[in-house]
Design an enzyme around this catalytic site. Sequence first.
Site, PDB file in Angstrom:
ATOM      1  CE  LYS A 121      -1.593   6.422  -1.840  1.00 24.67           C
ATOM      2  NZ  LYS A 121      -2.992   6.149  -1.866  1.00 24.67           N
TER       3      LYS A 121
HETATM    4  C1  LIG Z   1       0.635   9.260   2.998  1.00 28.76           C
HETATM    5  C2  LIG Z   1      -0.733   8.682   2.930  1.00 28.76           C
HETATM    6  N1  LIG Z   1      -1.269   8.184   4.051  1.00 28.76           N
HETATM    7  C3  LIG Z   1      -2.509   7.670   4.052  1.00 28.76           C
HETATM    8  C4  LIG Z   1      -3.287   7.644   2.921  1.00 28.76           C
HETATM    9  C5  LIG Z   1      -4.647   7.036   2.981  1.00 28.76           C
HETATM   10  O1  LIG Z   1      -4.643   5.764   2.384  1.00 28.76           O
HETATM   11  P1  LIG Z   1      -5.966   5.196   1.771  1.00 28.76           P
HETATM   12  O2  LIG Z   1      -6.412   6.177   0.738  1.00 28.76           O
HETATM   13  O3  LIG Z   1      -5.604   3.891   1.189  1.00 28.76           O
HETATM   14  O4  LIG Z   1      -6.953   5.109   2.889  1.00 28.76           O
HETATM   15  C6  LIG Z   1      -2.779   8.176   1.727  1.00 28.76           C
HETATM   16  C7  LIG Z   1      -3.540   8.196   0.465  1.00 28.76           C
HETATM   17  O5  LIG Z   1      -4.020   7.270  -0.033  1.00 28.76           O
HETATM   18  C8  LIG Z   1      -1.453   8.668   1.730  1.00 28.76           C
HETATM   19  O6  LIG Z   1      -0.903   9.094   0.605  1.00 28.76           O
HETATM   20  N1  LIG Z   2      -4.164   9.558  -0.859  1.00 24.93           N
HETATM   21  C1  LIG Z   2      -4.189   9.195  -2.214  1.00 24.93           C
HETATM   22  C2  LIG Z   2      -5.544   9.394  -2.814  1.00 24.93           C
HETATM   23  C3  LIG Z   2      -5.815   8.390  -3.887  1.00 24.93           C
HETATM   24  O1  LIG Z   2      -5.938   7.158  -3.285  1.00 24.93           O
HETATM   25  P1  LIG Z   2      -5.879   5.766  -4.018  1.00 24.93           P
HETATM   26  O2  LIG Z   2      -5.266   4.867  -3.022  1.00 24.93           O
HETATM   27  O3  LIG Z   2      -7.260   5.418  -4.373  1.00 24.93           O
HETATM   28  O4  LIG Z   2      -5.029   5.885  -5.249  1.00 24.93           O
HETATM   29  C4  LIG Z   2      -3.086   9.944  -2.938  1.00 24.93           C
HETATM   30  O5  LIG Z   2      -2.110  10.295  -2.296  1.00 24.93           O
HETATM   31  O6  LIG Z   2      -3.170  10.205  -4.110  1.00 24.93           O
END
Ligand SMILES: Cc1ncc(COP(=O)(O)O)c(C=O)c1O
Ligand SMILES: N[C@@H](CCOP(=O)(O)O)C(=O)O
Length: 470
Positions: A112
Site C-alpha cells: 500500500k
Molecule cells: C498484504 C496484502 N496482500 C494482498 C491484499 C489484496 O490486495 P487487493 O485488495 O488490492 O486485492 C491486501 C489488501 O489490499 C494486502 O494488504
Molecule cells: N487489504 C486492504 C483492504 C482495503 O483495500 P483497498 O486496497 O481498497 O484500500 C487493507 O489492508 O486494508
Amino acid sequence: MRYVSTRGEAPVLPFSDALLAGLARDGGLYVPEAFPALTPLQIGKLAGLDYAAAADRVIAPFSDPLFPADVLRPMLAEAYASFRHPAVTPLVQIAPNRFVLELFHGPTLAFKDVAMQLLGRMMDHALAAKDERATIVGATSGDTGSAAIEAFRTSARADVFILYPAGRVSEVQRRQMTTVDSPNVHAIAVEGTFDDCQAHVKAMFNHHAFRDRLRLAGVNSINWARIVAQVVYYFVAGVALGAPHRSVSFVVPTGNFGDIFAGYVAKCMGLPVERLVIATNVNDILARTLATGRYDVTGVVPSSSPSMDIQVSSNFERLLFEAVDRDAGAIRGLMASLTQSGAFAPPNEAMAAIRAEFDALRTDEAETAATIARIRRETGYLIDPHTAVAVSVAERVKHDPHVPQVVLSTAHPAKFPDAVEKACGERPELPAHLADLYERPERTPSLPNDLAAIEAYIARHARAGTENAA
Ligand SMILES: Cc1ncc(COP(=O)(O)O)c(C=O)c1O
Ligand SMILES: N[C@@H](CCOP(=O)(O)O)C(=O)O
C-alpha cells in the site's frame, strides 16, 4: 484525462477532482475515459530508469494540469526516497522462471505504501491549490490503514479516520495504526468485519449531506490514483524481465481487487501480459466467481492472511465495467442485485471476457502455512502469509513454463510474525524503524458496527466539518 463513473450517473471529472472525490456520487468507481497506450518503444525505454522516473512516464498520461512535470517529478522522487530498497520494488528469483516482486520496502511494510506515499502528496497538493481541507475516511483489513496514516499523519489539510475490524488485524498492523500520535489521525476499531467497514465508508460517501458537509475524500482503492500508482510496478517488473519483447504473467494475492486491476490496466496500456492470476485465501469469492459465473457473497472467515479477508471485492466493479463494454446501466443492474440479494451473475459474454484474461485459484490455511515452511526450507527465502497464498497458486496454476511468472509479495513477513512463526518456527524481526512498536502507547476508540455512531464520531472530530459547518 477525464474520469467517468462505472455507474454512468455521476459528473465526469478531471484527474485532480477524481483524486479528491473518492466514490463517485452515483455510488460507482471512477475510471479513465480511455486507457492511454504506451508504444513498445516507450515501454522499452523504461528499462534502466530509476523507479520514480519510470513512474512519471506511466502516471503522467492519466494526470491533468494541476500536476505538471515540475510538480509530479519531485513528488515521485520524494515519495520513493522513503523506501528502504534502492530499486523500490525489487525482483527476487525463487524458482526457474518464477520471481517474487517485493512490494514491502515502504515505511509500513506493505504494498500500500507504493501508492499511498504518492497519494498523500498529491492530495495535499490538490487541497492546497483549492485552499480546502478534507476528511479522509477509509476502511482497512490492516494495511491500507497503516499506510494511509503514515502518509497523512503530517498533513496540514486532511484528517484521517480509518475503520478497522476489531480483533481481525495482526497486532503489528493494529499497533502501526493506533500508536501514531497525531491530532489528525483516528484509527477506529469497529465491532464487525472489513466488509462492514467498507460498507460504512461507501454509505458515508452515498450520504451526500454528510459527504459535502465534511468534504469527504477516500484513500481506499476506490480512489483511481491508488490504482494508477500501482500500475507502475507491473511495467517496471515486466521490463526487467524482457518486456516489450517478452510476455510476463502475474500472480496476485487478491482481496479488494485493486492490485490485480492495476495489472489489467498495465495490459490495456500495452504491457505484454500473458495471464493475470487471482490468488485468494479461504475467502474465495473471486475464485468461485470465475469457476461458477456467479458472484455470491458468503460470510467472511478469519484467516492467517487477514488483509485478504474480504468478500465484497470493490474493484471487481471496474473489471465488470470493461467486461460489459462499459455499459453503465448493466453495472447498475448487477450492483442493485448485489445490494438486494448479496449476489449477481454477470452476462455470459462478460464472464468469457474475464476468463480470457484471468485465472483464479484459492489457497487454504494448511497450504499457506506449508508454503511458508517449504519456501524457507528449499530456498532460504521467508515470505508472509499473503505472499504464500500467491506462491502456492503460482505453483498450481496451469501456465507456459517459458513465460516468467511474477508473484506479487504484498507484505513483509514481520507484519504477521505469529502466523509466520507458527508455519516455520521462525519469528521475523521488525526493521529498525519499527523496533520499539510494542512499547509505543496505543490510542484507539472502539465503536459499534453502526453507521450512525461512526458518522457521529467523525462529525465530532473532523476539522473540515467544523469549518464547513461554521
Ligand atoms: C498484504 C496484502 N496482500 C494482498 C491484499 C489484496 O490486495 P487487493 O485488495 O488490492 O486485492 C491486501 C489488501 O489490499 C494486502 O494488504
Ligand atoms: N487489504 C486492504 C483492504 C482495503 O483495500 P483497498 O486496497 O481498497 O484500500 C487493507 O489492508 O486494508
